[in-house]
Design a protein around this motif. Structure first.
Motif, mmCIF file in Angstrom:
data_model
loop_
_atom_site.group_PDB
_atom_site.id
_atom_site.type_symbol
_atom_site.label_atom_id
_atom_site.label_comp_id
_atom_site.label_asym_id
_atom_site.label_seq_id
_atom_site.Cartn_x
_atom_site.Cartn_y
_atom_site.Cartn_z
ATOM 1 N N UNK A 43 0.828 -1.206 0.000
ATOM 2 C CA UNK A 43 0.000 0.000 0.000
ATOM 3 C C UNK A 43 0.863 1.257 0.000
ATOM 4 N N UNK A 44 1.927 1.252 0.802
ATOM 5 C CA UNK A 44 2.822 2.412 0.838
ATOM 6 C C UNK A 44 3.544 2.606 -0.494
ATOM 7 N N UNK A 50 2.245 6.464 -7.029
ATOM 8 C CA UNK A 50 1.138 7.135 -7.710
ATOM 9 C C UNK A 50 0.762 8.486 -7.112
ATOM 10 N N UNK A 51 0.998 8.648 -5.819
ATOM 11 C CA UNK A 51 0.545 9.858 -5.144
ATOM 12 C C UNK A 51 -0.931 9.816 -4.788
ATOM 13 N N UNK A 52 -1.584 8.699 -5.072
ATOM 14 C CA UNK A 52 -3.011 8.557 -4.812
ATOM 15 C C UNK A 52 -3.230 8.170 -3.351
ATOM 16 N N UNK A 53 -3.845 9.052 -2.560
ATOM 17 C CA UNK A 53 -4.045 8.758 -1.141
ATOM 18 C C UNK A 53 -5.034 7.622 -0.888
ATOM 19 N N UNK A 54 -5.733 7.170 -1.909
ATOM 20 C CA UNK A 54 -6.667 6.052 -1.739
ATOM 21 C C UNK A 54 -5.942 4.761 -1.345
ATOM 22 N N UNK A 55 -4.645 4.695 -1.549
ATOM 23 C CA UNK A 55 -3.870 3.525 -1.123
ATOM 24 C C UNK A 55 -3.734 3.455 0.395
ATOM 25 N N UNK A 56 -3.997 4.567 1.078
ATOM 26 C CA UNK A 56 -3.810 4.644 2.524
ATOM 27 C C UNK A 56 -5.172 4.708 3.206
ATOM 28 N N UNK A 57 -5.361 3.867 4.191
ATOM 29 C CA UNK A 57 -6.615 3.839 4.940
ATOM 30 C C UNK A 57 -6.810 5.135 5.729
#
Length: 92
Positions: A43-44, A50-57
């Motif tokens: 996830x990190x 990508x810079x996409x914060x959707x990877x982080x809960x």
């Protein structure tokens, strides 16, 4: 003599209460991802690439925390830790 202390400019540096070190944020995000059942490393990496914060809960405010940091600062912290820990291993 007492007036001499008033002639000097004092500098006060304080760390904001909500300001966390990069390493603290990474640890918090890692734990939040782990608690939610995600593979924290994957996830990190997804977030860093990508810079996409959707990877982080958003659990434990992890998404907000990680967005406080620039991705290049995160990468710098990770590379520094990796290299320094390997230097210590070689020294032993």
């Amino acid at each position: 003599m007492a007036n001499e202390t008033f002639d000097q400019t004092m500098m006060f540096l304080a760390k904001a209460e909500d300001e966390l070190a990069t390493s603290d944020i990474l640890r918090t995000v890692y734990e939040a991802l782990k608690e939610k059942g995600y593979n924290p490393i994957n996830q990190l990496v997804g977030y860093l690439l990508s810079g996409d914060p959707a990877y982080i809960t958003s659990h434990k405010n992890a998404r907000s925390l990680i967005r406080r940091l620039e991705r290049d600062d995160l990468l710098e912290e990770l590379v520094r830790f990796y290299l320094e820990s390997h230097d210590e291993e070689k020294a032993q």
